[in-house]
Enzyme design. Structure first.
Site, mmCIF file in Angstrom:
data_model
loop_
_atom_site.group_PDB
_atom_site.id
_atom_site.type_symbol
_atom_site.label_atom_id
_atom_site.label_comp_id
_atom_site.label_asym_id
_atom_site.label_seq_id
_atom_site.Cartn_x
_atom_site.Cartn_y
_atom_site.Cartn_z
ATOM 1 N N LYS A 1 4.231 -14.341 -6.756
ATOM 2 C CA LYS A 1 4.286 -13.628 -8.030
ATOM 3 C C LYS A 1 5.688 -13.656 -8.642
ATOM 4 C CE LYS A 1 0.120 -11.019 -7.413
ATOM 5 N NZ LYS A 1 -0.274 -11.530 -6.083
HETATM 6 C C1 PLP Z 1 -1.520 -12.053 -5.785
HETATM 7 C C2 PLP Z 1 -1.644 -12.883 -4.565
HETATM 8 C C3 PLP Z 1 -2.718 -13.790 -4.366
HETATM 9 C C4 PLP Z 1 -3.857 -13.924 -5.366
HETATM 10 O O1 PLP Z 1 -3.468 -14.500 -6.573
HETATM 11 P P1 PLP Z 1 -4.377 -14.364 -7.891
HETATM 12 O O2 PLP Z 1 -3.557 -14.877 -8.982
HETATM 13 O O3 PLP Z 1 -4.661 -12.883 -8.026
HETATM 14 O O4 PLP Z 1 -5.630 -15.140 -7.653
HETATM 15 C C5 PLP Z 1 -2.724 -14.580 -3.235
HETATM 16 N N1 PLP Z 1 -1.763 -14.468 -2.309
HETATM 17 C C6 PLP Z 1 -0.728 -13.610 -2.437
HETATM 18 C C7 PLP Z 1 0.280 -13.519 -1.358
HETATM 19 C C8 PLP Z 1 -0.624 -12.791 -3.569
HETATM 20 O O5 PLP Z 1 0.409 -11.932 -3.691
#
Ligand code: PLP
Length: 474
Positions: free
Chosen positions: A119
Site C-alpha cells: 500500500k
Molecule cells: C491490502 C492488501 C492486500 C489486498 O489488496 P487489494 O488491493 O485490497 O486487493 C493484499 N496483501 C496485503 C499485504 C495487503 O496489505
C-alpha cells in the site's frame, strides 16, 4: 483526461477535482473516460527508471497538473531511500526489484516502503499529491480512517509532516500486533493522531461512518478519507505492472502472467487497466484466502458478497474482506461501460444481495478479460512458506504465500509468472514462527521499534469522544 462515475450520474471531472474525494456523488467509482493505448510506447519506456516511467504513465491520466510539477512529485515519491527495505540492498534503486525463484517464476517486491506492505507504493504518491493540491487551493483536510493494520499505517507514513493535512486514525485497542502498534503509535509528527478504540475493528469503522454521515460536522471540519477506492491509488499501482513486465521479459511481444493476492480488488484492478492500455498480459491470476468471494465470481459468474459476520479471520488478514470495494470498476468495463446496468447490479449488492451473470452476454465476454482465480487456506499458507524457504531460502509473508500457491496452479510453458509480493514476513511473525519455527528477518533499522515511546489516545467506542479529539486539534 476526464473522469466519469461507474453509475453515470456525475459530470465528467478533472483529476484534481476527484483526488480528494472518495465515492462519486451518485455512489459510483471514478474511472477515466477511456484508457490511453500505449503498445507502441513500450520500446521507449523499457529502459526508464521507476520515477520516469511513473511520470510517463501518470501524465496520461493527470492533465491538470503542469508536467514539470508532476515530474517533481514522481521524483520525490519514488526514491531508493523511501523503498529501501529490499532483500538485496543493491537492488533498492529498482523501487520494485524482481526476485527470481526459478526460471520463469518471479516475485515482484512491492513491500519495500516504510510500512513494509504494497500500500506504500500508492499511498506515498497520494501524500505528495494531496500536499501539492491542497497548497495550491489553500485548503486543508482532516483524514479520518479506521484500520486493522496495513492501510492505517501506510496512510500515516504517507501523510506525516505534510502541510495542510491531519490524520485521525482509529484502531481497535490491543488487537493489532505489537509490531503494527509500534509502527503507528511511535510516529511523532504533530499532524498524526492515533486513537485506540475500546472495541473491535467494526466499532472503529462504525464511528468513522457516523462522523462522515454528519454532513455539518464533515463540512465544518473538512473530513476526508484515503480508502482503497481512491482513483489515484489505483492509477499509481498501474506503474509497477509495466515495471514488472519489463523486468521479466527481454522483448515487448512476450506475454507475462501476473498473480495478485487480492482483497478489495484494488491491486488487480490496476493490472486490468494496464492490460486495457495494451501491456501484453497473458493472464491475471487472482488469489484469495478463505474469504473467496472473488474466486467464486471468476469461477461461476455469481458475485455474492458475504455478511460481515461470515468473514473469516485468517492468517492473511489484509485479504479478509466480505465485499470487494473496487470490483465495481471492473464490472463497469465488463458490461461495456453501461452505467444503467451497473446501477441495476449494485442496487442488488447494496441491498445485501448478490448478482448472477450466468446466461448473460457479460459472462460470455468474461474470458476476453483473461482472469483466472484460486483460493488458499491456512494449511496451504504454512506449506508454501516452508517450501519457498526450504527450496530458495527466501522468506515470504502470508499474503504472498497465497499468491504463490495459486500461481503454481496456473503456470503456462514459456510464459513468465510474476507473483506480486504484497507484504514482508516480519509483519506476520506469528505465522512465520508456526511455519518455520524461527523469527522472521527484520530490517536492521526496525530492530526494537516496539520499545520506542508511543503516542495514542484510548477512548470508548463513542462517536462523541472521537469528535471531541478532532475538534480539540483543529
Ligand atoms: C491490502 C492488501 C492486500 C489486498 O489488496 P487489494 O488491493 O485490497 O486487493 C493484499 N496483501 C496485503 C499485504 C495487503 O496489505
Amino acid at each position: 483526461m476526464k473522469y466519469i462515475s461507474t453509475r453515470g450520474g456525475d459530470e465528467p471531472r478533472e483529476f484534481c477535482d476527484i483526488l480528494l474525494g472518495g465515492l462519486a456523488p451518485d455512489g459510483g467509482l471514478y474511472l477515466p473516460e477511456s484508457y490511453p493505448q500505449v503498445r507502441d510506447r513500450l520500446a521507449a519506456w523499457r529502459g526508464l527508471s521507476y520515477s520516469e516511467l511513473a511520470f510517463e504513465i501518470l501524465s496520461l491520466y493527470v492533465t491538470d497538473i503542469p508536467a514539470a510539477d508532476l515530474r517533481a512529485i514522481c521524483d520525490k515519491t519514488y526514491t531508493a531511500q523511501t523503498y529501501r527495505w529490499s532483500r538485496d540492498a543493491a537492488k533498492a534503486k529498482d523501487i520494485v526489484p524482481l526476485t527470481t525463484l526459478e526460471p520463469g517464476f518471479h516475485l515482484l517486491e512491492l513491500s519495500n516502503g516504510p510500512t513494509l506492505a504494497f500500500k506504500d507504493m500508492a499511498m506515498q504518491l497520494l501524500g505528495n499529491l494531496f500536499e501539492y493540491v491542497l497548497e495550491r487551493r489553500n485548503e486543508t483536510i482532516n483524514i479520518l480512517g479506521a484500520t486493522s493494520g496495513d492501510t492505517g499505517s501506510a496512510a500515516e507514513y504517507a501523510m506525516r509532516g505534510k502541510h495542510n493535512v491531519r490524520v485521525f486514525m482509529l484502531s481497535p485497542d490491543g488487537l493489532m500486533s505489537p509490531f503494527q502498534r509500534a509502527q503507528m503509535y511511535s510516529l511523532r509528527e504533530p499532524n498524526i493522531f492515533n486513537i485506540a478504540v475500546r472495541g473491535m475493528f467494526d466499532d472503529a469503522q462504525d464511528i468513522v461512518k457516523a462522523v462522515s454521515n454528519d454532513a455539518a460536522f464533515k463540512a465544518r471540519y473538512k473530513i476526508g478519507a484515503v480508502n482503497s477506492i481512491n482513483w489515484a491509488r489505483v492509477m499509481a499501482q498501474v506503474v509497477y505492472y509495466f515495471k514488472g513486465y519489463f523486468a521479466a521479459t527481454s522483448s515487448n511481444d512476450q506475454p507475462v502472467a501476473f498473480c495478485v493476492p487480492s482483497g478489495n480488488f484494488g491491486n488487480i484492478c490496476a493490472g486490468h487497466i494496464a492490460r486495457m492500455m495494451g501491456l501484453p498480459i497473458s493472464r491475471l491470476v487472482l488469489a484469495t484466502n478463505e474469504n473467496d468471494v472473488l474466486d467464486e465470481f471468476f469461477r461461476t459468474g455469481v458475485y455474492r458478497p458475504r455478511a460481515a459476520a461470515e468473514t473469516h479471520v485468517t492468517s492473511s488478514p489484509s485479504m479478509d474482506i466480505s465485499k470487494a470495494s473496487n470490483f465495481e470498476r471492473f464490472i463497469f468495463d465488463l458490461v461495456g461501460r453501461d452505467a444503467a446496468k451497473v446501477r441495476e447490479l449494485w442496487a442488488q449488492v447494496d441491498a445485501g444481495g448478490a448478482f448472477d451473470l450466468r446466461g448473460t452476454p457479460y459472462l460470455a465476454a468474461l474470458p476476453g478479460y483473461r482472469f483466472v482465480s484460486g483460493s488458499s487456506s491456512h494449511a496451504d499458507r504454512l506449506a508454501t512458506i516452508r517450501a519457498v524457504w526450504d527450496r530458495h531460502r527466501v522468506m515470504i509473508d502470508t499474503h504472498t504465500a497465497d499468491g504463490i500457491k495459486v500461481a503454481s496452479e496456473f503456470r503456462e510453458p514459456g510464459v513468465p509468472m510474476v507473483v506480486l509480493e504484497t507484504a514482508q514476513a516480519v509483519k506476520f511473525s506469528e505465522t512465520i514462527r508456526e511455519a518455520l519455527g524461527r523469527e522472521p528477518v527484520r530490517p536492521r533499522e526496525l530492530e526494537g521499534i516496539e520499545s520506542l515511546p508511543q503516542r495514542v489516545d484510548v477512548v470508548d467506542a463513542s462517536v462523541e469522544q472521537v469528535k471531541a479529539i478532532i475538534v480539540g486539534n483543529c
